[in-house]
Write a protein that holds these residues in place. Sequence first.
Motif, PDB file in Angstrom:
ATOM      1  N   LEU A   1     -14.816  13.501  72.186  1.00 60.13           N
ATOM      2  CA  LEU A   1     -14.371  14.386  71.059  1.00 60.13           C
ATOM      3  C   LEU A   1     -12.842  14.345  70.549  1.00 60.13           C
ATOM      4  CD1 LEU A   1     -15.752  18.110  72.408  1.00 60.13           C
ATOM      5  CD2 LEU A   1     -16.278  16.719  69.995  1.00 60.13           C
ATOM      6  N   ILE A   2     -11.862  13.937  71.653  1.00 60.74           N
ATOM      7  CA  ILE A   2     -10.259  13.840  71.286  1.00 60.74           C
ATOM      8  C   ILE A   2     -10.475  12.809  70.375  1.00 60.74           C
ATOM      9  CG2 ILE A   2      -8.414  13.132  72.292  1.00 60.74           C
ATOM     10  CD1 ILE A   2      -9.134  14.952  74.970  1.00 60.74           C
ATOM     11  N   SER A   3     -10.955  11.571  70.751  1.00 63.53           N
ATOM     12  CA  SER A   3     -11.125  10.483  69.911  1.00 63.53           C
ATOM     13  C   SER A   3     -11.463  10.880  68.305  1.00 63.53           C
ATOM     14  CB  SER A   3     -11.759   9.394  70.655  1.00 63.53           C
ATOM     15  OG  SER A   3     -11.326   9.048  71.758  1.00 63.53           O
ATOM     16  N   MET A   4     -12.737  11.238  68.444  1.00 63.50           N
ATOM     17  CA  MET A   4     -13.178  11.518  66.992  1.00 63.50           C
ATOM     18  C   MET A   4     -12.406  12.583  66.186  1.00 63.50           C
ATOM     19  SD  MET A   4     -14.945  14.413  65.232  1.00 63.50           S
ATOM     20  CE  MET A   4     -15.538  15.452  66.739  1.00 63.50           C
ATOM     21  N   LEU A   5     -11.783  13.597  66.967  1.00 62.35           N
ATOM     22  CA  LEU A   5     -10.812  14.512  66.096  1.00 62.35           C
ATOM     23  C   LEU A   5      -9.635  13.809  65.589  1.00 62.35           C
ATOM     24  CD1 LEU A   5     -11.342  17.807  68.364  1.00 62.35           C
ATOM     25  CD2 LEU A   5     -12.265  17.146  65.887  1.00 62.35           C
ATOM     26  N   ILE A   6      -9.175  13.111  66.372  1.00 62.28           N
ATOM     27  CA  ILE A   6      -7.929  12.346  66.143  1.00 62.28           C
ATOM     28  C   ILE A   6      -8.182  11.229  64.773  1.00 62.28           C
ATOM     29  CG2 ILE A   6      -6.300  10.501  66.680  1.00 62.28           C
ATOM     30  CD1 ILE A   6      -6.375  11.721  69.655  1.00 62.28           C
ATOM     31  N   ILE A   7      -9.131  10.477  65.049  1.00 64.38           N
ATOM     32  CA  ILE A   7      -9.404   9.720  64.031  1.00 64.38           C
ATOM     33  C   ILE A   7      -9.811  10.478  62.736  1.00 64.38           C
ATOM     34  CG2 ILE A   7     -11.168   7.708  63.385  1.00 64.38           C
ATOM     35  CD1 ILE A   7     -11.361   7.071  66.080  1.00 64.38           C
ATOM     36  N   SER A   8     -10.772  11.418  62.830  1.00 62.07           N
ATOM     37  CA  SER A   8     -11.257  12.255  61.533  1.00 62.07           C
ATOM     38  C   SER A   8      -9.787  12.940  60.874  1.00 62.07           C
ATOM     39  CB  SER A   8     -12.241  13.277  62.115  1.00 62.07           C
ATOM     40  OG  SER A   8     -13.209  12.947  62.554  1.00 62.07           O
ATOM     41  N   ALA A   9      -9.092  13.530  61.747  1.00 59.51           N
ATOM     42  CA  ALA A   9      -7.631  13.940  61.236  1.00 59.51           C
ATOM     43  C   ALA A   9      -6.991  12.747  60.316  1.00 59.51           C
ATOM     44  CB  ALA A   9      -7.139  14.799  62.149  1.00 59.51           C
ATOM     45  N   PHE A  10      -6.758  11.740  60.873  1.00 59.27           N
ATOM     46  CA  PHE A  10      -6.030  10.554  60.338  1.00 59.27           C
ATOM     47  C   PHE A  10      -6.648  10.217  59.034  1.00 59.27           C
ATOM     48  CE2 PHE A  10      -3.615  10.240  64.392  1.00 59.27           C
ATOM     49  CZ  PHE A  10      -2.439  10.200  63.730  1.00 59.27           C
ATOM     50  N   ALA A  11      -8.042  10.118  58.969  1.00 63.00           N
ATOM     51  CA  ALA A  11      -9.054   9.786  57.888  1.00 63.00           C
ATOM     52  C   ALA A  11      -9.008  10.736  56.654  1.00 63.00           C
ATOM     53  CB  ALA A  11     -10.262   9.325  58.306  1.00 63.00           C
TER      54      ALA A  11
END
Length: 281
Positions: free
Chosen positions: A86-96
């Motif tokens: 979840l942490i990885s997904m939220l970070i990547i999603s926000a940056f994208a």
Amino acid sequence: MDYRREKLKSRIAWGIAIFFACVWLVVTLVPFIFMIMNSFRKQFDMLAQGVFHLPDPWYFQNYVEVMTHGFFGYFFRSVIVVAVSLISMLIISAFAAYPLSRMKFRFRGIIYAGIVAMMSVPMHVTLIPIFKMTTNMGLYDSLQSLIGPYVTFALPMSVFILTAFMTTIPKEIEESAEIDGCNKFRNFFSIILPLSKSGLSTLAIYNGVSMWNEFAFANTLLQTASNKTLPLALGQFKGEHSLDIPIILSVLVLSVLPMIILFIIFQDKLVKGMMAGAVKG
């Protein structure tokens, strides 16, 4: 006359909505009540007492049996996988989502269309390629093998939703900050990210439930009992207690309980995140 007619239509619409809401409540609540009640019975009490009668007596040994036979190991491994994913997904999603929603650049439309198109790829079609890839990378039968697929398949929907959410944030806020000397990175971390908390919370709850309950990849990529996650605990206990239905129901209750508790605690954030985009749009 028109006022009374509109009032009558409103009452009829509310009545129909409440009726279907009650029907859906019964459909979803009855299996849950069945699961909880029968998890407190002895092995053959379901046949003797009936499945919807209160247990007599209440038998707590099923939960003791489950918790003393490795349940917490499955539980903590699931917590680790879901938290990291979840942490990885939220970070990547926000940056994208930030450049896709706030900036204009070449191939932006093509990149966004490609991300949206990835939503149509069935998750389980990739089981064999991912199995071969994790085997070649030496990640097979490890918790790391689950994090990649979980993050990858959660990203397209998450980027799509978060991009739409960030688009609704007024550009005047960002422009005012730029006048005061903020660059794009400062705007992202100080303005856009804090204003996107509702959207991020919604994605965390939505994807967290899916990752918590995911079975196919866990069953394919994990082999040894010391690495298996909570969705596989049911299969493990079912093999050991194939005829003891109350123990299996106890495992199910303990498996869904954390998600229910988290949903009760954060349901206001979920509703706000779902409604924010609709209200602003």
